[in-house]
Design an enzyme around this catalytic site. Sequence first.
Site, PDB file in Angstrom:
ATOM      1  N   PRO A 386       6.074  88.513  26.618  1.00 25.98           N
ATOM      2  CA  PRO A 386       5.528  88.398  28.072  1.00 25.98           C
ATOM      3  C   PRO A 386       5.855  89.454  29.068  1.00 25.98           C
ATOM      4  CG  PRO A 386       6.153  86.181  27.612  1.00 25.98           C
ATOM      5  CD  PRO A 386       6.780  87.192  26.410  1.00 25.98           C
ATOM      6  N   ALA A 399      13.717  96.118  20.990  1.00 25.71           N
ATOM      7  CA  ALA A 399      12.691  95.785  19.918  1.00 25.71           C
ATOM      8  C   ALA A 399      11.786  96.904  19.704  1.00 25.71           C
ATOM      9  CB  ALA A 399      12.101  94.566  20.312  1.00 25.71           C
ATOM     10  N   ASP A 444      21.862  93.042  21.398  1.00 21.79           N
ATOM     11  CA  ASP A 444      20.366  92.989  20.806  1.00 21.79           C
ATOM     12  C   ASP A 444      20.415  93.937  19.490  1.00 21.79           C
ATOM     13  OD1 ASP A 444      20.131  91.277  22.884  1.00 21.79           O
ATOM     14  OD2 ASP A 444      19.036  93.064  24.325  1.00 21.79           O
TER      15      ASP A 444
END
Length: 622
Positions: A386, A399, A444
């Site tokens: 989102p 990502a 991450d």
Amino acid sequence: MICILLVAGHGTVLETQIKNDVTGLYGHLAGVPKALLPGIGGRKVLDFWWETVNTRQLFSEVYLVTNADKYKHYERWATANGFPVENVVNDGTTTLEGRLGAVADLELAIRSRRLQDDIMVIAGDMLCADQNFDIAQVIRFFRSKPGELVIYYELEEGEKSSSRGIVEVCPDTHRVTCFLEKPQQGRTTSRLASVVFYCLRRETLPYLSRFLSLQPCVQNRTLGLFWEWLINEEKVPVFGMKLPTGFQLIGQVGLDDYTKWLARYSAKQQGSAGKPISYRSYARVGLMGNPSDGFHGKTIAMTVSNFWAEVTLTESQSLVLLPHPLNDPTEFGSLQDLYCISCKEGYLGGLRLLQATCKKFYQFCSEQGIALSKQNFTLKYDTNIPRQVYKFFFPFFSAIVSATLKCLMKFFNITDRDLPKPIRANFILNVETDELFITAGLQDRVVQVSSSTFLMKNTHQSAMVWEYIPMDMRDLPTFWLAYLGDPSDSGRIHSNVRQRWLNGDADVVQAMKSFAKLTDQARSALERKDWPRLAELMDENFELRRSVYTEECLGPGNLKMVQLARQFGSSVKLPGSGGAVVGLCLDSERLMAMKDAFQEAGCVFCVIVPFSPTTTSSQCRN
């Protein structure tokens, strides 16, 4: 720089078998020199090399060394292809027994033409699977090093090291530490094969004559033995550069091998052209220890399938980075529309991430001695993260960078050996921190590169030296995730904590040590499958974070979600920078009631689906 193409071989197995072929399929090739046989895409093998080096910006002259037996063939080829006929050097030999040897042919060209410049040497009868590599990149790398240069590639499956010159290369300095010409099995574990593609400084050219004086037998005057002597015995500094492609010197193979390699390389080129390459990288959830990954601490993080970013690469005429229609708006209904979108969503699209990753990738390969092809491509990305929350919690930046890097590695045939996973994680982090000045930690990136759950811990208090421990996450209880529909009041999570930590603030330093202790305890609870204890530790993680950052910094939105979760007896903590919470609820009925409460409060709520290679998007429950 001067380029010399060597094509002076005699009576090769390939020429003999073509001459004696009884099938009639190759009769038209009888008597044709090996370098003028068909290569990839229907071009002659030598055509490719001439097109590659035919540029005045890189080479002042290009010479071709052949023998008397084949001289007329190459003279006619030169006339037809714009090659200066006066630069075709005839070594005067007509038989295999009377040949000079490759080193002597090279020395003849240098001596007879009085060449006094750096030299690039290439075998003109060598098949190359990649028809678009950047030879200018090779020259730049050569000139950046204080020595000679050998080109190598990684042997393909089925290729034997005993048929090649094998190099051992220092991964840090790129210096060739050992050269073994066709080593017997067991002498080396290296699979890096040198090819007849070298660069010599003009100061080193006298070594050719010295080598020849030591080798009266013509069979020992090979370039492989020359480099073995130069590197292993003379200790001349020689560096290695990798071309991520395949090579085959067709003068050393028979007809079956020639047709097999030609078909394989042609199919490989045709199969890769235009075929899209797509990779996804998934979000991670910090289960324990965060935010200490940015402070030499310990964390446990899990990859989840619910949220992802996908990048697609397609070969194209020019290099194109396509903006995302939602995340990279370039057209607005009005100035007011632009103002409202910018105020609510900021300027955090993914286009700059694609560009920064490409820039850093090229820089990395250049520094690591990897010559990339000149192929262009189009990059585009998509995501279900989102937009209103990815700047606060979901690892949208990493990502996109991770997925882009995977596409580039696949497209340019860069292997895990060239860019190992631990280095890849640091590469992704550097794109964000060095290129885009995004505050980030390694957590991450490690999780996304490995697509699994990791305990990550710093093993050296004064340096960023990390150890990654994969964890078995089977039979997990139900974790849940919720995030704010409007995260504008999520708080400035990092505040001044980092500066306090850098200043040695005792409270912050002790807090980071406490995060590490909680992580160790959580690991033990996970291994014992002690879910009530894990839930307690998650709550302790949040309270410790609250004490360090203060409620004002955490923001009312985050605190509201924590309070709401605790009303239903669920553990809860922040999984990232803010704007979202993660929890563990061991009562399924209360979990459903909590979901309704979060949705009524204007939050998005979902059950976490841990990532596995078999997970599909249909398994992501909302």
